[in-house]
Enzyme design. Structure first.
Site, PDB file in Angstrom:
ATOM      1  N   HIS A   1      -5.726   5.227  -3.930  1.00  0.00           N
ATOM      2  CA  HIS A   1      -5.218   5.103  -5.134  1.00  0.00           C
ATOM      3  C   HIS A   1      -5.322   3.564  -5.433  1.00  0.00           C
ATOM      4  O   HIS A   1      -5.690   2.814  -4.694  1.00  0.00           O
ATOM      5  CB  HIS A   1      -3.638   5.361  -5.169  1.00  0.00           C
ATOM      6  CG  HIS A   1      -2.967   4.641  -3.869  1.00  0.00           C
ATOM      7  ND1 HIS A   1      -2.818   5.363  -2.614  1.00  0.00           N
ATOM      8  CD2 HIS A   1      -2.483   3.460  -3.996  1.00  0.00           C
ATOM      9  CE1 HIS A   1      -2.083   4.385  -1.821  1.00  0.00           C
ATOM     10  NE2 HIS A   1      -1.893   3.431  -2.703  1.00  0.00           N
TER      11      HIS A   1
ATOM     12  N   ARG B   1      -9.516  -0.547   8.661  1.00  0.00           N
ATOM     13  CA  ARG B   1      -8.352   0.621   8.952  1.00  0.00           C
ATOM     14  C   ARG B   1      -8.255   1.253   7.470  1.00  0.00           C
ATOM     15  O   ARG B   1      -8.127   0.503   6.534  1.00  0.00           O
ATOM     16  CB  ARG B   1      -7.118  -0.227   9.191  1.00  0.00           C
ATOM     17  CG  ARG B   1      -5.819   0.710   9.527  1.00  0.00           C
ATOM     18  CD  ARG B   1      -4.947   0.713   8.134  1.00  0.00           C
ATOM     19  NE  ARG B   1      -3.590   1.631   8.310  1.00  0.00           N
ATOM     20  CZ  ARG B   1      -2.864   1.852   7.383  1.00  0.00           C
ATOM     21  NH1 ARG B   1      -3.310   1.705   6.310  1.00  0.00           N
ATOM     22  NH2 ARG B   1      -1.875   2.426   7.706  1.00  0.00           N
TER      23      ARG B   1
ATOM     24  N   ASP C   1      -6.738   3.764   5.055  1.00  0.00           N
ATOM     25  CA  ASP C   1      -5.400   3.954   4.446  1.00  0.00           C
ATOM     26  C   ASP C   1      -5.432   5.460   3.802  1.00  0.00           C
ATOM     27  O   ASP C   1      -6.304   5.574   3.252  1.00  0.00           O
ATOM     28  CB  ASP C   1      -4.742   2.847   3.311  1.00  0.00           C
ATOM     29  CG  ASP C   1      -3.293   3.196   2.884  1.00  0.00           C
ATOM     30  OD1 ASP C   1      -2.578   3.189   3.801  1.00  0.00           O
ATOM     31  OD2 ASP C   1      -3.120   3.709   1.578  1.00  0.00           O
TER      32      ASP C   1
ATOM     33  N   GLU D   1      -5.617   5.755   9.356  1.00  0.00           N
ATOM     34  CA  GLU D   1      -4.220   5.935   9.299  1.00  0.00           C
ATOM     35  C   GLU D   1      -3.965   7.572   9.388  1.00  0.00           C
ATOM     36  O   GLU D   1      -4.009   8.238   8.404  1.00  0.00           O
ATOM     37  CB  GLU D   1      -3.560   5.592   8.050  1.00  0.00           C
ATOM     38  CG  GLU D   1      -1.936   5.692   8.080  1.00  0.00           C
ATOM     39  CD  GLU D   1      -1.314   5.680   6.824  1.00  0.00           C
ATOM     40  OE1 GLU D   1      -2.088   5.459   5.582  1.00  0.00           O
ATOM     41  OE2 GLU D   1      -0.039   5.736   6.509  1.00  0.00           O
TER      42      GLU D   1
ATOM     43  N   HIS E   1       4.321  -1.381   9.925  1.00  0.00           N
ATOM     44  CA  HIS E   1       4.798  -1.379   8.815  1.00  0.00           C
ATOM     45  C   HIS E   1       5.318  -0.208   8.157  1.00  0.00           C
ATOM     46  O   HIS E   1       6.223  -0.381   7.044  1.00  0.00           O
ATOM     47  CB  HIS E   1       3.861  -2.351   7.592  1.00  0.00           C
ATOM     48  CG  HIS E   1       2.688  -1.253   7.294  1.00  0.00           C
ATOM     49  ND1 HIS E   1       1.813  -0.715   8.093  1.00  0.00           N
ATOM     50  CD2 HIS E   1       2.646  -0.577   6.193  1.00  0.00           C
ATOM     51  CE1 HIS E   1       1.036  -0.125   7.475  1.00  0.00           C
ATOM     52  NE2 HIS E   1       1.312  -0.016   6.306  1.00  0.00           N
ATOM     53  N   ASP E   2       5.267   0.988   8.659  1.00  0.00           N
ATOM     54  CA  ASP E   2       5.870   2.206   8.286  1.00  0.00           C
ATOM     55  C   ASP E   2       6.821   2.834   9.053  1.00  0.00           C
ATOM     56  O   ASP E   2       7.134   4.032   8.854  1.00  0.00           O
ATOM     57  CB  ASP E   2       4.785   3.259   7.950  1.00  0.00           C
ATOM     58  CG  ASP E   2       3.870   2.845   6.520  1.00  0.00           C
ATOM     59  OD1 ASP E   2       4.404   2.152   5.864  1.00  0.00           O
ATOM     60  OD2 ASP E   2       2.694   3.046   6.548  1.00  0.00           O
TER      61      ASP E   2
ATOM     62  N   ASP F   1      10.699   0.525   6.448  1.00  0.00           N
ATOM     63  CA  ASP F   1      10.634   0.077   5.204  1.00  0.00           C
ATOM     64  C   ASP F   1      11.560  -0.003   4.180  1.00  0.00           C
ATOM     65  O   ASP F   1      12.177   1.109   3.985  1.00  0.00           O
ATOM     66  CB  ASP F   1       8.967   0.436   4.712  1.00  0.00           C
ATOM     67  CG  ASP F   1       8.910  -0.187   3.333  1.00  0.00           C
ATOM     68  OD1 ASP F   1       9.127  -1.039   2.947  1.00  0.00           O
ATOM     69  OD2 ASP F   1       8.161   0.791   2.579  1.00  0.00           O
TER      70      ASP F   1
ATOM     71  N   ARG G   1       9.898  -5.122   7.672  1.00  0.00           N
ATOM     72  CA  ARG G   1       8.760  -6.104   7.079  1.00  0.00           C
ATOM     73  C   ARG G   1       9.435  -7.545   6.844  1.00  0.00           C
ATOM     74  O   ARG G   1       8.937  -7.983   5.989  1.00  0.00           O
ATOM     75  CB  ARG G   1       8.164  -5.564   5.826  1.00  0.00           C
ATOM     76  CG  ARG G   1       7.824  -4.186   5.857  1.00  0.00           C
ATOM     77  CD  ARG G   1       7.090  -3.570   4.401  1.00  0.00           C
ATOM     78  NE  ARG G   1       6.561  -2.136   4.980  1.00  0.00           N
ATOM     79  CZ  ARG G   1       5.835  -1.570   3.905  1.00  0.00           C
ATOM     80  NH1 ARG G   1       5.709  -1.915   2.774  1.00  0.00           N
ATOM     81  NH2 ARG G   1       5.436  -0.498   4.451  1.00  0.00           N
TER      82      ARG G   1
END
Ligand code: CA
Length: 490
Positions: free
Chosen positions: A149, A228, A230, A259, A324-325, A369, A373
């Site tokens: 996206h 990486r 996504d 990911e 981060h997730d 999140d 972060r």
């Protein structure tokens, strides 16, 4: 009550570190060789260090503030350069940065220009400078490829909004009906249904060409060492095959990892990714060491099953305890530092490539999140020094011992909550013992021949008083709850 266990390590290792699944035709490991010796460190550039206050977003919060979905702290690429001494001293060898390209959000997963570093992070030249400096001290740089996206501010999407059917970019997106609308609900496919992140039509040849050009561009411009990928499940396997070809043509030693939260095997056949974020490994490890809801036997069964599924790729799977997730490691451990040390010890001694999420090594806390972060504190009085020093010592051990990076894996004990294993590579060896249970355990282990003939050193978790006595080729261990001990050739 305590158990007294004895185990024998005299028999030679027959199987490689991953237990091969002979019922399947598994591809060999396709990752570049350097990956096997790497320790990856994930950084959110907005949150690591602010090295250039002149590029801060206008509304930047105080560095010590609470992270929210929308706030900014002013971190940037110059800040990472400024903290290279810290990274080098910690011992990490490869940085993975979450997206750095032009985007309005703090996380920058809403790209508006794939060919320009976000001005709040610096310039293209600063990115190239970062890569050059990392390479000069033997480190590597991986960037985040967000291809499923874009942000709604991307010029192609803005053109579609302005010109509707007449826009040549309309086929770049997946739009149902006309006119295109963002509210109340978007009538186009969007990431998580968020109007601000329209999904790209990645089956379109022009879009595919754009994304391949992005993959090659930053290798040529900044000499980065890989990507990486996504949300790769949103894009066809055929595209990833062509992306791999383009990237490896530009840099044969580039590392590609996806990911992937579930089974990564469909991407690991050698024609797409080299590796993937090993979220399934994370789940199994947390269930054994942190939430303590499975015993050692179940843990080993699940771990072996995962290794069999990935075959030779297991050696370079990107193992992680947080990202981060996810919630922060110490938060999942409910503040129990011994648990966090034990989890880090397993990360740094197991088969696979360890990835550390920035700040987990100093005990940063936070829920998923946006809590995970936060901005990295740089005054040491805010660090958990037991965690930090343990992490640093375990990283050093991994660098000093090829057995921990490339060795075979031999299970010695999986009993109740006790796990003992041996890793061996050529003349090197490492014995690791972990008590994930609720009571003290005592055990005796016969050391392998390679260890008997050498002087040995031990490392144990500083939190709980482990005891380790080595006597005539035997190690006598006392492991309290969360006790973790390594025995290594000196
Ligand atoms: Ca800044």
């Amino acid at each position: 009550m305590s158990n007294r266990l004895a185990c024998n390590t005299a028999a030679p290792d027959r199987a490689p570190a991953w237990a091969p699944d002979r019922t399947r035709d598994q591809a060999p490991n396709h990752a570049p060789d350097w990956v096997k010796d790497s320790i990856i460190y994930e950084i959110l550039p907005e949150r690591f260090c602010n090295g250039d206050p002149t590029n801060d977003p206008e509304q930047a919060s105080c560095w010590t503030g609470r992270p929210s979905r929308r706030n900014f702290f002013g971190g940037d690429l110059r800040g990472i350069i400024d903290r290279m001494d810290y990274l080098d001293d910690l011992g990490v060898t490869c940085l993975y940065l979450t997206p750095v390209f032009a985007a309005p959000s703090n996380h920058k997963y809403d790209t508006t220009d794939h060919f320009r570093v976000d001005p709040a992070f610096g310039t293209d030249a600063v990115l190239a400078d970062l890569a050059r400096r990392l390479h000069a001290c033997g480190m590597r740089l991986i960037l985040d490829a967000v291809f499923a996206h874009v942000g709604d501010g991307h010029p192609a999407f803005q053109d579609v909004l302005a010109r509707g059917e007449a826009s040549p970019y309309r086929r770049w997106f997946k739009i149902d009906g006309s006119p295109v609308r963002c509210r109340p609900r978007p009538n186009y496919r969007a990431c998580g249904g968020l109007a601000s992140m329209p999904k790209l039509n990645t089956d379109d040849p022009e879009v595919q060409d754009l994304l391949r050009r992005v993959g090659v561009h930053w290798i040529r411009v900044a000499d980065i060492d890989g990507w990486r990928l996504d949300m790769p499940w949103e894009i066809s396997h055929a595209f990833w095959r062509s992306f791999r070809t383009a990237v490896k043509h530009a840099k044969a030693e580039a590392f590609l990892f996806g990911e992937l939260w579930g089974d990564a095997a469909p991407w690991l056949r050698g024609d797409q990714f080299d590796s993937a974020m090993n979220y399934r490994w994370r789940e199994i490890v947390l269930r054994f060491l942190v939430t303590q809801c499975i015993d050692a036997r179940t843990f080993v069964r699940e771990l072996y099953s995962l290794r069999r599924a990935y075959g030779p790729a297991s050696e370079t799977m990107v193992n992680l305890l947080g990202s981060h997730d996810t919630p922060r490691l110490l938060t999942l451990c409910r503040g129990r530092v011994g648990k966090a040390v034990q989890a880090l010890a397993f990360l740094l001694t197991d088969v696979g490539v360890p990835m550390i999420y920035y700040g987990d090594e100093i005990g940063m806390t936070g829920a998923n999140d946006p809590g995970c972060r936060g901005a990295m504190p740089w005054s040491r009085e805010k660090w958990n020094m037991q965690l930090y020093e343990s992490c640093r010592a375990l990283i050093r051990a991994r660098h000093r011992h090829p057995a921990l990076r490339r060795g075979s894996f031999r299970l010695l004990v999986a009993h109740d909550r006790l796990l003992v294993f041996l890793r061996r590579f050529e003349g090197d060896a490492a014995l690791v013992a972990l008590n994930a249970g609720f009571q003290q355990e005592k055990l005796e282990v016969d050391l392998p021949e390679t260890m008997r003939s050498r002087s040995l050193e031990t490392w144990h978790s500083p939190i709980s008083g482990c005891e380790c006595r080595i006597d005539a080729g035997r190690a006598h261990l006392t492991l309290p709850p969360s006790g973790t001990c390594l025995i290594l050739p000196a």
